[in-house]
Structure formats: structure tokens, C-alpha cells
Motif scaffolding. Structure first.
Motif, short mmCIF file in Angstrom:
data_model
loop_
_atom_site.label_atom_id
_atom_site.label_comp_id
_atom_site.label_asym_id
_atom_site.label_seq_id
_atom_site.Cartn_x
_atom_site.Cartn_y
_atom_site.Cartn_z
N ASP A 81 4.07 -3.00 -3.63
CA ASP A 81 4.74 -4.30 -3.45
C ASP A 81 4.07 -5.37 -4.32
O ASP A 81 4.75 -6.22 -4.90
CB ASP A 81 4.69 -4.72 -1.98
CG ASP A 81 5.67 -3.93 -1.11
OD1 ASP A 81 6.55 -3.25 -1.70
OD2 ASP A 81 5.54 -3.99 0.13
N MET A 82 2.76 -5.32 -4.41
CA MET A 82 2.05 -6.33 -5.20
C MET A 82 2.26 -6.11 -6.70
O MET A 82 2.14 -7.05 -7.48
CB MET A 82 0.57 -6.33 -4.85
CG MET A 82 0.30 -6.84 -3.43
SD MET A 82 -1.45 -7.13 -3.08
CE MET A 82 -1.78 -8.56 -4.09
N GLU A 83 2.58 -4.87 -7.10
CA GLU A 83 2.86 -4.62 -8.52
C GLU A 83 4.16 -5.29 -8.96
O GLU A 83 4.39 -5.45 -10.16
CB GLU A 83 2.92 -3.11 -8.79
CG GLU A 83 1.55 -2.45 -8.80
CD GLU A 83 1.52 -1.15 -9.57
OE1 GLU A 83 2.26 -1.02 -10.56
OE2 GLU A 83 0.74 -0.26 -9.18
N LYS A 84 4.99 -5.68 -8.00
CA LYS A 84 6.23 -6.37 -8.34
C LYS A 84 5.98 -7.83 -8.69
O LYS A 84 6.86 -8.52 -9.20
CB LYS A 84 7.22 -6.27 -7.17
CG LYS A 84 7.62 -4.84 -6.81
CD LYS A 84 8.42 -4.79 -5.53
CE LYS A 84 8.72 -3.37 -5.10
NZ LYS A 84 9.40 -3.31 -3.77
N MET A 85 4.78 -8.31 -8.39
CA MET A 85 4.42 -9.70 -8.67
C MET A 85 3.85 -9.84 -10.07
O MET A 85 3.45 -8.87 -10.71
CB MET A 85 3.35 -10.18 -7.67
CG MET A 85 3.69 -10.02 -6.21
SD MET A 85 2.28 -10.54 -5.18
CE MET A 85 2.92 -10.15 -3.54
N SER A 86 3.78 -11.08 -10.52
CA SER A 86 3.05 -11.35 -11.76
C SER A 86 1.56 -11.21 -11.46
O SER A 86 1.14 -11.26 -10.30
CB SER A 86 3.34 -12.77 -12.24
OG SER A 86 2.82 -13.73 -11.32
N ASP A 87 0.76 -11.04 -12.51
CA ASP A 87 -0.68 -10.94 -12.31
C ASP A 87 -1.23 -12.19 -11.63
O ASP A 87 -2.10 -12.11 -10.75
CB ASP A 87 -1.38 -10.73 -13.66
CG ASP A 87 -1.21 -9.32 -14.19
OD1 ASP A 87 -0.51 -8.52 -13.53
OD2 ASP A 87 -1.78 -9.02 -15.26
N ASN A 89 -3.49 -14.54 -6.81
CA ASN A 89 -3.45 -15.63 -5.84
C ASN A 89 -3.37 -15.10 -4.42
O ASN A 89 -3.97 -15.66 -3.50
CB ASN A 89 -2.27 -16.56 -6.13
CG ASN A 89 -2.34 -17.84 -5.32
OD1 ASN A 89 -3.34 -18.57 -5.38
ND2 ASN A 89 -1.31 -18.11 -4.52
N VAL A 90 -2.63 -14.01 -4.22
CA VAL A 90 -2.56 -13.38 -2.89
C VAL A 90 -3.95 -12.95 -2.46
O VAL A 90 -4.38 -13.18 -1.32
CB VAL A 90 -1.61 -12.16 -2.91
CG1 VAL A 90 -1.77 -11.33 -1.64
CG2 VAL A 90 -0.16 -12.62 -3.04
N GLU A 106 -3.44 3.06 -5.62
CA GLU A 106 -4.40 2.06 -5.17
C GLU A 106 -4.72 1.19 -6.38
O GLU A 106 -4.99 1.72 -7.46
CB GLU A 106 -5.68 2.69 -4.62
CG GLU A 106 -6.65 1.63 -4.11
CD GLU A 106 -7.91 2.23 -3.49
OE1 GLU A 106 -8.35 1.71 -2.45
OE2 GLU A 106 -8.46 3.19 -4.06
N ASN A 107 -4.67 -0.10 -6.20
CA ASN A 107 -4.93 -1.00 -7.31
C ASN A 107 -6.17 -1.84 -7.07
O ASN A 107 -6.72 -1.87 -5.96
CB ASN A 107 -3.72 -1.93 -7.54
CG ASN A 107 -2.65 -1.25 -8.38
OD1 ASN A 107 -2.95 -0.60 -9.37
ND2 ASN A 107 -1.39 -1.40 -7.98
N LYS A 108 -6.59 -2.51 -8.13
CA LYS A 108 -7.73 -3.41 -8.05
C LYS A 108 -7.36 -4.77 -8.61
O LYS A 108 -6.72 -4.85 -9.66
CB LYS A 108 -8.93 -2.85 -8.83
CG LYS A 108 -9.54 -1.60 -8.22
CD LYS A 108 -10.77 -1.17 -8.98
CE LYS A 108 -11.46 0.01 -8.31
NZ LYS A 108 -12.68 0.43 -9.02
N ILE A 109 -7.74 -5.79 -7.89
CA ILE A 109 -7.63 -7.15 -8.38
C ILE A 109 -9.04 -7.72 -8.39
O ILE A 109 -9.62 -7.99 -7.34
CB ILE A 109 -6.70 -8.01 -7.51
CG1 ILE A 109 -5.28 -7.39 -7.50
CG2 ILE A 109 -6.65 -9.46 -8.02
CD1 ILE A 109 -4.32 -8.07 -6.55
N SER A 133 -4.84 -4.45 -11.97
CA SER A 133 -4.38 -3.13 -12.42
C SER A 133 -2.96 -2.87 -11.93
O SER A 133 -2.48 -3.51 -10.98
CB SER A 133 -5.31 -2.03 -11.90
OG SER A 133 -5.18 -1.88 -10.49
N HIS A 134 -2.28 -1.94 -12.59
CA HIS A 134 -0.88 -1.61 -12.26
C HIS A 134 -0.69 -0.09 -12.34
O HIS A 134 0.19 0.40 -13.04
CB HIS A 134 0.09 -2.27 -13.23
CG HIS A 134 -0.14 -3.73 -13.47
ND1 HIS A 134 -1.04 -4.20 -14.40
CD2 HIS A 134 0.39 -4.82 -12.87
CE1 HIS A 134 -1.03 -5.53 -14.38
NE2 HIS A 134 -0.18 -5.93 -13.46
#
Length: 492
Positions: free
Chosen positions: A363-369, A374-375, A309-312, A396-397
Motif C-alpha cells: 500500500d505504501m508503494e502506491k505513494m510518492s517517496d 511522511n507517513v 518488506e520495504n525500508k524507509i 525502497s520499492h
């Protein structure tokens, strides 16, 4: 005369040697290497240091805390890892320390929240078209979801083999047409499943039906650490010999202790070692054990689940959202649902934290920060058209970070619940701690903390038994009980 002088000299030497032996015996100081500076490792190191052990703590990161990470980039604390105290009560092993430090907590739920970490009176859900979901509907579907979970217990009792909680929910909905939902109601139900997946940091099709509810929940509900967990870590670490940037690659058992090798080739030796690294790191075999760990231990490591689980965290220059604890986006699948924690309500700072879990998080960890932030922002813009752009963001990653390789443990389908205990059990003079070694409180900070204390006491007993000095040293935690300081709890 000369012979007598020589004899006296020899006696003096012998006496000196004997005195030296006695002195060494009296000043015997056992040693331990603690590997990992998260709550499990820090707790063990603190307890052993206070029990007169020579302690060296090796941490691969350039900071302490492990999967507890309080970030100050915004000019105030934001926990990008663990942020709740699950069980705001005196029985929580962390409560005395948090109380002594005077750290405030913001309670986000009572004991019986179907969402585990939030009550339903402080939410705002929207569909993907930006229309707010009526509160009555969310409450109604919340009751439906609770009923579905109760019905899955009947499925569990009927089956001899384990299945996933998602399969069980599907079976329940086939049997009970009255619990089925369509249209917007179906989307709200998917949001509830999304939140359940957030609790386990994994998708519902990977979570064990047999053991999903076996964790012991302490009373008092769930409290956000308003100032973050960093002050607790710093207090526990005070005065310890801590080596940051020391990534351990090998742990070798020897007849008289352990030898630990770090990435640059340096070695450390001690009487014992406490391994407090995340389960994901053990799964990836980043550390070589020599000799190999027993098969039962390797099986426990392989079979326990570790989710992500990540946090943005999005920092805004003003508040434009409703004064609720969380915002959510409902969708036709749990993968498409969103969850935002409103830190402004708890801390007064204009921050929303987007929290994807399971496959979505990976899947979102494959993106840039920037892309990931932005997502999250676009999800927010969908439900709140007047949303302004964030002035700062943090991402977070935990799933791909080499130091964690996952967020926390959970019970996978078809595997026994005693894997946590198997992972905790020592192998001679190598001891294990961390949230994944807590059968009662896996995935929690207090679970990691309590297993650190357990590992420390087992280590103390083993080492002193070896030197025949067990009765001369008090057990860890036997000191006179200190005054209990009440926790500072708020709820706005």
C-alpha cells in the motif's frame, strides 16, 4: 620433384591442422552466461570464473547486488535491502569472506529470540497515544506469543490439510482463554504478529502453518552489516565480465548450448546458463524460455510465495530517541503496528529505518517517496512528540521494482516445502540459484550465496562431462582450505 614438394606441403598442412586441433583441445575453455547480479548470480559467476570458465554476467540494473543495495546518499552506507547476516557463526558460508574483509557486525540477537532478529532487552514500544508500554508487559506478552506458537504445533499435527498461521493462532486462542489478551496486551500481541510478518515479508493469513518454521536457523544469532553488504559484492565481482543494463528477455536452449537475448535484441551464446533472477521476475514471466520450462518447474515458480518488506530510512541531524535497537508502535491490528530499526546504536549514524511488510508495504508503494517518508515520520512524531524532521530520506520499492517484484520467498498455504528444491534443480544446461532455490535458508543472503556455489558446481560437472574433461578439473571449493578469520562482532 614437384610432386614430392606438393606432398610435403600437404603433410605440413595436415600437421598444422592436427596441431591446431590438439591446441584447441588443450586450451578448451567452457563458457557460461550468468543472469542476475545478486548474491546467487555473483557467487556462481565468481566460482565458475575461478574454475577457468569464460563467464559473462548480465544484470538488468545499473548496479550489482540485486536485492542487496547499499546506498551512500547520506554520506555513509545504509543497506536498503538485505542488511543482516542471519547466523553469526563459522558455519555460515559467508563468514570466511566477511572475516577476511574485516567487516564488523553488530549482533542484534542470540539464538532464541522470539522476534528472530532482535532480543527483547533493547526495545521501546509505544501505543498510538505516545505512552510507553511497560517493559514487563512486553516481556510477558512475548512469553505468551511463544506459548501460542508452540500450541499451533498441536493444531498442525491434528489437521490433514494446511491452514495459515493466523488461522492457527485464532484456533489456539479459542481453545486457550488463558492466552487471550485484551486492551494494551492485545495491541502488544499484534505487534509481535507484525514482526513475524516482517520476517516472512507477508501477512499472517498467507503464511503456511505446516512449513512456517522449517527454515534452518544457523547459530550465533543475527548480525547487522555495519558497513553494508556492498564491500562483499564488490570483492566477489572483482575481475568478472559484467554487463550492467542488460535485461534478459529470452533464454533459448540449443543442441550445443544456450542463446540468451537481451531487451535491445543483442544475443549471447555459451555452453550453459545460470539463472539467478528473483522469484518475482520469474513469476511475472519477464523471461521467455524456449522450449518452455517443464511443468514441474513452472509449478514451483507459480506456487512459491514472494513477499514484500520495504525500508524507509530517515536521516536526522541529531538523535532524539532512546538508545535502544528498535522502536515500535503497537495497535489493534498488525497492519497498524510500526517498527523502526535504530541504526545509530549499531553504526553511530542518526538514522531510523521504518520497515513495513506485507499489504502495508505494498500500500505504501502506491505513494510518492515524499508521502511514504511522511507517513513514517508521523508515526515517529506520534510516539516522540519532540521528533525533528528528517534532513534526508530513502525509500525502497521492492514489490513494484521491475527488477525484483518482491523482497524474498516464503511458504504459502497448502503448497509443499520442496518447491525451493524444485526451483533449484537444473533443466539440462540451464541452472538456477538465488534465495528462493534454497530449501534450508530461503530469504537469506547466505542462502542465495550457497545456491550460487551449488549451481556453479553442477554447471561445471555438466559441461565438462559433455566434453569428456571432468576428471581434469578440480571441483569448485576443492582448493586448499584458507585460514579462517574470526568475525568482528560487537554488542553495545
Amino acid at each position: 620433384m614437384e610432386s614430392r614438394d606438393q606432398s610435403n606441403l600437404q603433410l605440413k598442412k595436415a600437421s598444422s591442422c592436427y596441431s591446431s586441433i590438439i591446441e584447441k583441445k588443450q586450451t578448451f575453455s567452457p563458457s557460461v552466461i550468468v543472469i542476475g547480479g545478486g548474491f546467487g548470480g555473483i557467487a556462481a559467476a565468481r566460482a565458475l570464473h575461478d574454475a577457468s570458465f569464460q563467464v559473462v554476467l548480465l544484470e538488468s540494473r545499473d548496479r550489482l547486488g540485486g536485492r542487496v543495495c547499499t546506498d551512500y546518499s547520506f554520506g555513509f552506507p545504509v543497506d536498503m535491502g538485505a542488511s543482516w547476516l542471519h547466523g553469526v557463526c563459522e558455519e555460515n558460508p559467508l563468514a570466511p569472506l566477511i572475516g577476511k574483509l574485516g567487516l564488523p557486525l553488530y549482533r542484534t540477537s542470540g539464538d532464541n529470540s522470539v522476534l528472530y532478529d532482535h532480543d527483547l532487552e533493547s526495545y521501546a514500544l509505544y501505543d498510538i497515544d505516545g505512552k510507553k508500554v511497560p517493559q514487563e508487559l512486553v516481556t510477558k506478552i512475548g512469553d505468551v506469543f511463544e506459548s501460542i506458537l508452540k500450541e499451533t504445533d498441536k493444531v498442525r499435527q491434528e489437521l490433514s490439510e494446511d491452514i495459515s498461521i493466523l488461522e492457527a493462532i485464532t484456533i489456539v486462542l479459542e481453545r486457550r482463554p488463558d492466552l487471550r489478551a485484551e486492551g494494551l496486551s492485545h495491541k502488544v500481541l499484534q505487534w509481535y504478529i507484525c514482526r513475524m510478518e516482517g520476517w516472512f515479508a507477508s501477512d499472517a493469513d498467507t503464511i503456511s502453518l505446516k512449513y512456517w518454521d522449517q527454515e534452518e536457523l544457523l547459530s550465533g544469532g543475527h548480525g547487522l552489516m555495519v558497513r553494508g553488504y556492498c564491500p562483499v559484492i564488490n570483492t566477489l565481482a572483482k575481475g568478472l565480465d559484467i554487463r550492467l543494463g542488460h535485461r534478459v528477455t529470452k533464454i533459448m536452449q540449443r543442441h550445443n548450448g544456450v542463446k540468451v537475448t537481451v531487451e535491445d535484441g543483442r544475443t549471447f551464446v555459451a555452453d550453459a546458463a545460470v539463472v539467478a533472477v528473483p522469484l518475482g521476475v520469474l513469476k511475472a514471466k519477464r523471461i521467455t524460455f524456449e522450449p518452455r520450462l517443464p511443468e514441474w518447474k513452472e509449478t514451483a515458480i507459480a506456487d512459491l510465495g514472494v513477499g514484500t518488506e520495504n525500508k524507509i530510512a530517515l536521516h536526522f541531524d541529531k538523535v532524539f530517541w532512546p538508545n535502544v535497537e528498535f522502536l515500535g508502535v503497537v495497535a489493534s491490528s498488525s497492519y497498524g503496528c510500526s517498527y523502526f530499526l535504530n541504526l545509530h546504536k549499531a553504526t553511530g549514524h542518526p538514522v531510523l529505518v521504518y520497515m513495513p511488510a506485507g499489504r502495508l508495504a505494498l500500500d505504501m508503494e502506491k505513494m510518492s517517496d515524499e508521502a511514504a517518508a511522511n507517513v513514517a515520520y508521523m508515526q515517529l512524531k506520534t510516539i516522540l512528540p519532540d521528533a525533528c524532521e528528517p534532513i534526508q530520506y530513502l525509500v525502497s520499492h521492492w514489490g513494484t521494482d521491475i527488477n525484483s517484484l518482491g523482497s524474498y520467498s516464503f511458504d504459502t498455504v497448502g503448497k509443499p516445502h520442496d518447491l525451493y528444491e524444485r526451483l533449484r534443480v537444473p533443466v539440462d544446461n540451464i541452472f538456477f540459484s538465488g534465495e528462493a532455490t534454497s530449501e534450508k535458508y530461503p530469504g537469506t543472503v547466505h542462502g542465495a550465496f550457497s545456491t550460487g556455489l551449488m549451481a556453479a558446481e553442477e554447471c561445471r560437472m555438466r559441461v565438462f562431462e559433455r566434453y569428456g574433461e571432468l576428471g581434469q578439473h578440480p571441483a569448485i571449493g576443492e582448493e586448499s582450505a584458507s585460514v579462517s578469520i574470526p568475525l568482528l562482532i560487537s554488542r553495545v
